[in-house]
Design a protein around this motif. Sequence first.
Motif, PDB file in Angstrom:
ATOM      1  N   THR A 147     166.308 -30.461 -27.444  1.00 39.56           N
ATOM      2  CA  THR A 147     165.421 -30.559 -26.396  1.00 39.56           C
ATOM      3  C   THR A 147     165.331 -32.151 -25.930  1.00 39.56           C
ATOM      4  OG1 THR A 147     164.113 -31.093 -28.517  1.00 39.56           O
ATOM      5  CG2 THR A 147     163.883 -28.858 -27.629  1.00 39.56           C
ATOM      6  N   ILE A 148     165.867 -32.803 -26.835  1.00 41.02           N
ATOM      7  CA  ILE A 148     165.604 -34.443 -26.103  1.00 41.02           C
ATOM      8  C   ILE A 148     166.700 -34.457 -24.957  1.00 41.02           C
ATOM      9  CG2 ILE A 148     166.473 -36.645 -26.599  1.00 41.02           C
ATOM     10  CD1 ILE A 148     165.656 -36.213 -29.480  1.00 41.02           C
ATOM     11  N   ILE A 149     168.004 -33.598 -25.128  1.00 47.98           N
ATOM     12  CA  ILE A 149     168.753 -33.637 -24.102  1.00 47.98           C
ATOM     13  C   ILE A 149     168.207 -33.071 -22.800  1.00 47.98           C
ATOM     14  CG2 ILE A 149     170.858 -32.766 -23.099  1.00 47.98           C
ATOM     15  CD1 ILE A 149     171.994 -33.199 -26.054  1.00 47.98           C
ATOM     16  N   VAL A 150     167.735 -31.964 -22.846  1.00 46.48           N
ATOM     17  CA  VAL A 150     167.125 -31.248 -21.919  1.00 46.48           C
ATOM     18  C   VAL A 150     165.716 -32.063 -21.488  1.00 46.48           C
ATOM     19  CG1 VAL A 150     165.454 -29.258 -21.193  1.00 46.48           C
ATOM     20  CG2 VAL A 150     167.574 -28.914 -22.691  1.00 46.48           C
ATOM     21  N   ALA A 151     165.012 -32.898 -21.937  1.00 45.66           N
ATOM     22  CA  ALA A 151     163.967 -33.485 -21.603  1.00 45.66           C
ATOM     23  C   ALA A 151     164.734 -34.788 -20.699  1.00 45.66           C
ATOM     24  CB  ALA A 151     163.215 -34.307 -22.881  1.00 45.66           C
ATOM     25  N   VAL A 152     165.652 -35.659 -21.304  1.00 38.47           N
ATOM     26  CA  VAL A 152     166.279 -36.336 -20.523  1.00 38.47           C
ATOM     27  C   VAL A 152     167.010 -36.018 -19.160  1.00 38.47           C
ATOM     28  CG1 VAL A 152     168.430 -37.950 -20.312  1.00 38.47           C
ATOM     29  CG2 VAL A 152     166.966 -37.777 -22.515  1.00 38.47           C
ATOM     30  N   VAL A 153     167.281 -34.674 -19.390  1.00 40.17           N
ATOM     31  CA  VAL A 153     168.081 -34.017 -17.736  1.00 40.17           C
ATOM     32  C   VAL A 153     167.099 -33.850 -16.810  1.00 40.17           C
ATOM     33  CG1 VAL A 153     168.902 -32.123 -16.894  1.00 40.17           C
ATOM     34  CG2 VAL A 153     170.005 -33.300 -18.848  1.00 40.17           C
ATOM     35  N   VAL A 154     165.815 -33.281 -17.491  1.00 36.86           N
ATOM     36  CA  VAL A 154     164.558 -33.148 -16.344  1.00 36.86           C
ATOM     37  C   VAL A 154     164.202 -34.475 -16.082  1.00 36.86           C
ATOM     38  CG1 VAL A 154     162.112 -32.598 -16.748  1.00 36.86           C
ATOM     39  CG2 VAL A 154     163.806 -30.950 -17.770  1.00 36.86           C
ATOM     40  N   VAL A 155     163.933 -35.278 -16.784  1.00 36.31           N
ATOM     41  CA  VAL A 155     163.606 -36.736 -16.288  1.00 36.31           C
ATOM     42  C   VAL A 155     164.597 -37.334 -15.308  1.00 36.31           C
ATOM     43  CG1 VAL A 155     163.263 -39.126 -16.826  1.00 36.31           C
ATOM     44  CG2 VAL A 155     162.272 -37.520 -18.463  1.00 36.31           C
ATOM     45  N   LEU A 156     165.685 -37.013 -15.545  1.00 35.62           N
ATOM     46  CA  LEU A 156     166.966 -37.559 -14.574  1.00 35.62           C
ATOM     47  C   LEU A 156     166.494 -36.817 -13.434  1.00 35.62           C
ATOM     48  CD1 LEU A 156     170.000 -37.926 -16.611  1.00 35.62           C
ATOM     49  CD2 LEU A 156     168.752 -39.701 -15.158  1.00 35.62           C
ATOM     50  N   VAL A 157     166.675 -35.437 -13.196  1.00 34.63           N
ATOM     51  CA  VAL A 157     166.432 -34.553 -12.114  1.00 34.63           C
ATOM     52  C   VAL A 157     165.025 -35.113 -11.295  1.00 34.63           C
ATOM     53  CG1 VAL A 157     166.160 -32.303 -11.375  1.00 34.63           C
ATOM     54  CG2 VAL A 157     167.749 -32.761 -12.928  1.00 34.63           C
ATOM     55  N   VAL A 158     164.168 -35.273 -11.919  1.00 34.37           N
ATOM     56  CA  VAL A 158     162.837 -35.614 -11.415  1.00 34.37           C
ATOM     57  C   VAL A 158     162.807 -36.814 -10.509  1.00 34.37           C
ATOM     58  CG1 VAL A 158     160.279 -36.272 -11.745  1.00 34.37           C
ATOM     59  CG2 VAL A 158     161.477 -34.074 -12.829  1.00 34.37           C
ATOM     60  N   GLY A 159     163.514 -37.915 -11.250  1.00 34.38           N
ATOM     61  CA  GLY A 159     163.590 -39.162 -10.775  1.00 34.38           C
ATOM     62  C   GLY A 159     164.606 -39.292  -9.512  1.00 34.38           C
ATOM     63  N   VAL A 160     165.804 -38.479  -9.603  1.00 36.24           N
ATOM     64  CA  VAL A 160     166.625 -38.615  -8.655  1.00 36.24           C
ATOM     65  C   VAL A 160     165.932 -37.809  -7.298  1.00 36.24           C
ATOM     66  CG1 VAL A 160     168.809 -37.806  -7.734  1.00 36.24           C
ATOM     67  CG2 VAL A 160     168.723 -38.887  -9.734  1.00 36.24           C
ATOM     68  N   GLY A 161     165.468 -36.608  -7.743  1.00 31.97           N
ATOM     69  CA  GLY A 161     165.128 -35.768  -6.765  1.00 31.97           C
ATOM     70  C   GLY A 161     163.990 -36.720  -6.033  1.00 31.97           C
ATOM     71  N   GLY A 162     163.070 -37.208  -6.787  1.00 32.28           N
ATOM     72  CA  GLY A 162     161.951 -37.925  -6.044  1.00 32.28           C
ATOM     73  C   GLY A 162     162.558 -39.245  -5.143  1.00 32.28           C
ATOM     74  N   TRP A 163     163.439 -39.742  -5.625  1.00 35.71           N
ATOM     75  CA  TRP A 163     164.256 -40.785  -4.929  1.00 35.71           C
ATOM     76  C   TRP A 163     164.890 -40.263  -3.665  1.00 35.71           C
ATOM     77  CZ3 TRP A 163     169.136 -42.018  -3.014  1.00 35.71           C
ATOM     78  CH2 TRP A 163     169.381 -43.457  -2.814  1.00 35.71           C
ATOM     79  N   LEU A 164     165.442 -38.943  -3.603  1.00 40.41           N
ATOM     80  CA  LEU A 164     165.968 -38.401  -2.585  1.00 40.41           C
ATOM     81  C   LEU A 164     164.990 -38.115  -1.562  1.00 40.41           C
ATOM     82  CD1 LEU A 164     168.877 -36.320  -4.032  1.00 40.41           C
ATOM     83  CD2 LEU A 164     169.097 -38.292  -2.493  1.00 40.41           C
ATOM     84  N   VAL A 165     163.723 -37.305  -2.108  1.00 38.60           N
ATOM     85  CA  VAL A 165     162.969 -36.981  -1.155  1.00 38.60           C
ATOM     86  C   VAL A 165     162.017 -38.290  -0.566  1.00 38.60           C
ATOM     87  CG1 VAL A 165     160.360 -36.157  -1.272  1.00 38.60           C
ATOM     88  CG2 VAL A 165     162.308 -35.014  -2.481  1.00 38.60           C
ATOM     89  N   TYR A 166     162.232 -39.433  -1.239  1.00 39.40           N
ATOM     90  CA  TYR A 166     161.500 -40.514  -0.688  1.00 39.40           C
ATOM     91  C   TYR A 166     162.540 -41.159   0.130  1.00 39.40           C
ATOM     92  CZ  TYR A 166     159.710 -45.311  -0.651  1.00 39.40           C
ATOM     93  OH  TYR A 166     159.405 -46.612  -0.342  1.00 39.40           O
TER      94      TYR A 166
END
Lengths: 67, 384
Positions: free
Chosen positions: B207-226
């Motif tokens: 679950t920690i790995i999944v959480a880390v992946v979610v955080v990464l995807v959100v971060g990168v996704g947000g950065w890309l959108v930005y």
Amino acid sequence: MDKEFIKAFSEVIREEIARKNDVCLEGVGRFEFEHQKQFQKQYDSGRVVMMPPKDTITFIPENELGI
Amino acid sequence: MIIDKEQLISLLEEKSGLEREQVETQLSELINRIQKAAEENKAFEVEGFGTFSMEGGSLQFEPGDILETEINNKYAGMKPIELIGAFKEPESDKEIPEVDMTEPELGDVDTENKWAFDSDVTEGEQKEQEGETIESEPELDDEEPEPEKVTESEELEEDQKEAEEVFDAVFGTTGTEPEETETQKASEASEPAAEIEKEEPGDPIGTIIVAVVVVLVVGVGGWLVYDFGFSGTSSTEVPTTSPQTTETVDPADDNTQSEEQSGQDQEAVEPEQSSAVSTGEEDTGKQLATQQQDRYGLMGQPNQDIANGYTIVVHSLRDHQQADQNRQQLQEAGYRALISQAQVEGTTYYRVGIGQFETVSNAQKAIGDIPERYRDNNFIKRIQ
């Protein structure tokens, strides 16, 4: 040898290699720019990974250039 | 293009500001020293550049860390990506057809040659041999099923024995066997329990790995959108690094793809988080700014005197205005933000860097302190 000169020397070669130019150092060899594509690699455990692409500097000694 | 000695000397002259004669003598001295070290089988290190050494009778060059990272700055920080679902099977599938393509052809050719050779020389013998083999074949056919039957019957016997044992165990006809089965059962019962115990600690990690992946995807996704400017101008500001880094993130694993959808849902929330983070960091930034400012560092005002340090590039944009906006935002958040121009294949990129560092390693350490959305998407560059 001057420290300033060494600094300038490494910077010049670094910049020229970054511009994908080859630098010939007479009596020593040639520095070349080399791009390595990404590639799949398999570990013994069966894991398959994609290795990232890489830009590298390679050196060819002068005695091998002539061959 | 090959830079020869003449061009190298003039470039060195320009860079070092020394006289041409001085450059020539210095260069020949350097070359002499390298040659001398090579003749004596010694390693020769040029500071900030790399090491020349003799290996197997030829001169080798090992670039230094700084040189290596500078040349590889386009792909710096990229790590091997695990390709989930591509285990041994795909590789072996690829290899086997190749072997199959070649082997049957060779085999056909060989057998044809052999038959042709045999028929030319001894037809009669060959027929006799054929006859013999035909005679022997039925015998083999008769013999072959027998062992199978034997094994089958053996298995049946074994099954019966097992059944008898179970029967005995259940009804307790013998004294010792029930105890054995009990212990077996006990051990069987304990094994699954142990397995469960082993699996349970695995789940939180998952679950920690999944959480880390979610955080990464959100971060990168947000950065890309930005950065792709969904909020602002159109796709003119494509950073040079983003195509490669998106490659690294997208195929990372199957989870991310499914989670990207959830990530997109969360993107609405993400800017609030980042703004909250940035305001928190603004305070610390101001605190640091009020303190005595060092020559190098991550926070504070950019030091205009520095020409030789390194910076962490977090945006690389073709739009100067957009780059300046990003620089101002970072500056307001308390970071040393500076813009440098770079020519990449004829187009000018405006690189927004944060921090000024004396060495690459200092810059790498500081990556841990930069805003989270930049941590996995940046590269270290010499300040121009």
